[in-house]
Design an enzyme around this catalytic site. Structure first.
Site, mmCIF file in Angstrom:
data_model
loop_
_atom_site.group_PDB
_atom_site.id
_atom_site.type_symbol
_atom_site.label_atom_id
_atom_site.label_comp_id
_atom_site.label_asym_id
_atom_site.label_seq_id
_atom_site.Cartn_x
_atom_site.Cartn_y
_atom_site.Cartn_z
ATOM 1 N N LYS A 78 0.840 -1.213 0.000
ATOM 2 C CA LYS A 78 0.000 0.000 0.000
ATOM 3 C C LYS A 78 0.871 1.259 0.000
ATOM 4 O O LYS A 78 0.592 2.210 -0.729
ATOM 5 C CB LYS A 78 -0.940 -0.030 1.212
ATOM 6 C CG LYS A 78 -1.957 -1.160 1.165
ATOM 7 C CD LYS A 78 -2.908 -1.130 2.340
ATOM 8 C CE LYS A 78 -2.258 -1.582 3.633
ATOM 9 N NZ LYS A 78 -1.882 -3.014 3.610
ATOM 10 N N THR A 79 1.921 1.266 0.812
ATOM 11 C CA THR A 79 2.824 2.415 0.848
ATOM 12 C C THR A 79 3.544 2.580 -0.481
ATOM 13 O O THR A 79 3.664 3.701 -1.007
ATOM 14 C CB THR A 79 3.844 2.250 1.985
ATOM 15 O OG1 THR A 79 3.162 2.136 3.239
ATOM 16 C CG2 THR A 79 4.791 3.438 2.048
ATOM 17 N N ASP A 123 -0.503 6.496 6.697
ATOM 18 C CA ASP A 123 -0.557 5.064 6.948
ATOM 19 C C ASP A 123 -1.368 4.806 8.220
ATOM 20 O O ASP A 123 -1.420 5.660 9.105
ATOM 21 C CB ASP A 123 0.864 4.517 7.111
ATOM 22 C CG ASP A 123 0.938 3.015 6.938
ATOM 23 O OD1 ASP A 123 -0.076 2.405 6.514
ATOM 24 O OD2 ASP A 123 1.997 2.440 7.217
ATOM 25 N N THR A 172 -5.319 -1.516 7.182
ATOM 26 C CA THR A 172 -5.571 -2.958 7.184
ATOM 27 C C THR A 172 -6.973 -3.262 7.691
ATOM 28 O O THR A 172 -7.399 -4.419 7.646
ATOM 29 C CB THR A 172 -4.542 -3.682 8.079
ATOM 30 O OG1 THR A 172 -4.605 -3.131 9.410
ATOM 31 C CG2 THR A 172 -3.128 -3.493 7.543
ATOM 32 N N ARG A 231 6.304 -8.554 1.407
ATOM 33 C CA ARG A 231 7.127 -8.298 2.593
ATOM 34 C C ARG A 231 7.640 -9.603 3.186
ATOM 35 O O ARG A 231 8.801 -9.710 3.593
ATOM 36 C CB ARG A 231 6.326 -7.511 3.638
ATOM 37 C CG ARG A 231 7.143 -7.101 4.862
ATOM 38 C CD ARG A 231 6.285 -6.310 5.827
ATOM 39 N NE ARG A 231 5.820 -5.060 5.225
ATOM 40 C CZ ARG A 231 4.804 -4.336 5.705
ATOM 41 N NH1 ARG A 231 4.140 -4.762 6.757
ATOM 42 N NH2 ARG A 231 4.456 -3.221 5.113
#
Length: 343
Positions: A78-79, A123, A172, A231
């Site tokens: 997302k970032t 975020d 999330t 990740r």
């Protein structure tokens, strides 16, 4: 008092401002694993194609992009996607997080320091305090913030205009966003888990950056056990490299991948010990379910939010857990997997 706080926060935020990747030197651009363009971003095809259209339309109209919210499990990019949007728009991006903004004045200071058509990325936006969130309403719709001036009977509200900008929120837990805030996001995109081929592409790119030789078979073998999450894939790649260096293996192939993940107690489907513990408890203690999340969390010994945000999304995605109105149940696929992977 509020104005002084805004000036202080604005100065602090200016020091931390992230300019768009297009303004970085070549050396700076090569020091990050994050891709800078949509073409370098594997996976999330539908989200990516939609954003290409929105970005191109905003550029053509010479207007800020509509506010965006990206939601999905952690580690899906997302970032990275927010930074790509800023790069494609060729505008600066300012980055912060929900937990770090605890006063309305802090957010007002950030907003007044934004440049025209820049991107503000928040975020964990679902963790913004409600008093801070309310400052966003007028900022997102009217591009202005209300500032309280004075104290006591002389207190008054001054509406201060700010530069048109694009807010990109990442979360999330999309259900935790209030309805008034969520409705102000014109673009809402959900990020799904990645398929094995997209993860293998990411691993190959990471291996080149870290100078870790990995064959196609090794990248695909690692991708299959990376929980559909970039990740996780990059974290496991570093651990495989450690074992390869220890064993003096020059290139990462399926054998060293399998050896490493066995040592890390990660099975062929990418489930770790906690994943299997959750499934085993539902099977053995609660007769395959259903079981409520609070009861499950207490039995497993983990926080409810940890199970909901970290473990359960992947187990549900893989079809091991079925969520119903009465709680969590195991599927036949989960029972078969547990029989094949007993501790």
């Amino acid at each position: 008092m509020m104005t002084a706080q805004i000036d202080r926060v604005s100065d602090m935020f200016e020091e931390e401002r992230l300019t768009s990747p297009s303004s970085h030197s070549d050396e700076q651009m090569t020091t990050t694993l994050r891709p800078n363009t949509f073409s370098d971003y594997p996976g999330q095809s539908q989200v990516k194609e939609n954003l290409k259209v929105y970005v191109a339309a905003a550029i053509k109209r010479n207007l800020p992009l509509d506010h965006c919210v990206f939601h999905g499990p952690p580690g899906l990019g997302k970032t990275t996607l927010a930074k790509i949007v800023a790069s494609e728009l060729d505008v600066p991006i300012y980055q912060t997080s929900g937990p770090s903004i605890d006063k309305p004045g802090d957010l007002a200071g950030i907003l007044t320091g934004l440049e025209t058509r820049s991107v503000l990325f928040i975020d964990e936006i679902h963790r913004l305090p409600i008093t801070v969130e309310e400052v966003l309403y007028s900022a997102m719709e009217d591009f202005c913030v209300d500032i309280i001036v004075g104290q006591g009977p002389s207190t008054r509200t001054v509406r201060m205009p700010i530069q048109p900008f694009t807010l990109i929120g990442a979360t999330t837990r999309i259900a935790s966003l209030s309805a008034p805030l969520l409705s102000r996001f014109g673009i809402q995109e959900h990020l799904d888990f990645y398929d094995d081929e997209a993860l293998a592409t990411i691993l190959k790119r990471s291996s080149e950056f870290w100078d870790i030789p990995i064959c196609d078979e090794g990248a695909l073998a690692l991708a299959r056990r990376s929980r559909g999450t970039p990740r996780v894939a990059n974290r496991l790649l570093r651990r495989v490299r450690d074992f390869a260096d220890f064993d003096d293996v020059k290139s990462l192939g399926p054998d060293i991948v399998d050896k490493t993940l066995r040592r890390l107690d990660i099975d062929s489907a990418g489930l770790d010990r906690m994943d299997r513990k959750i499934l085993t408890i539902i099977r053995d203690r609660y007769g395959n379910g259903p079981v409520g999340i609070e009861t499950l969390a207490a039995t497993v010994g983990e926080e409810r939010h940890t199970i909901e945000d970290v473990y359960e999304p992947f187990l549900t995605f893989k079809g091991y857990i079925i969520r119903g109105p009465r709680g969590r149940e195991l599927s036949e696929l989960a029972l078969t997997h547990l029989n094949d992977h007993t501790d």
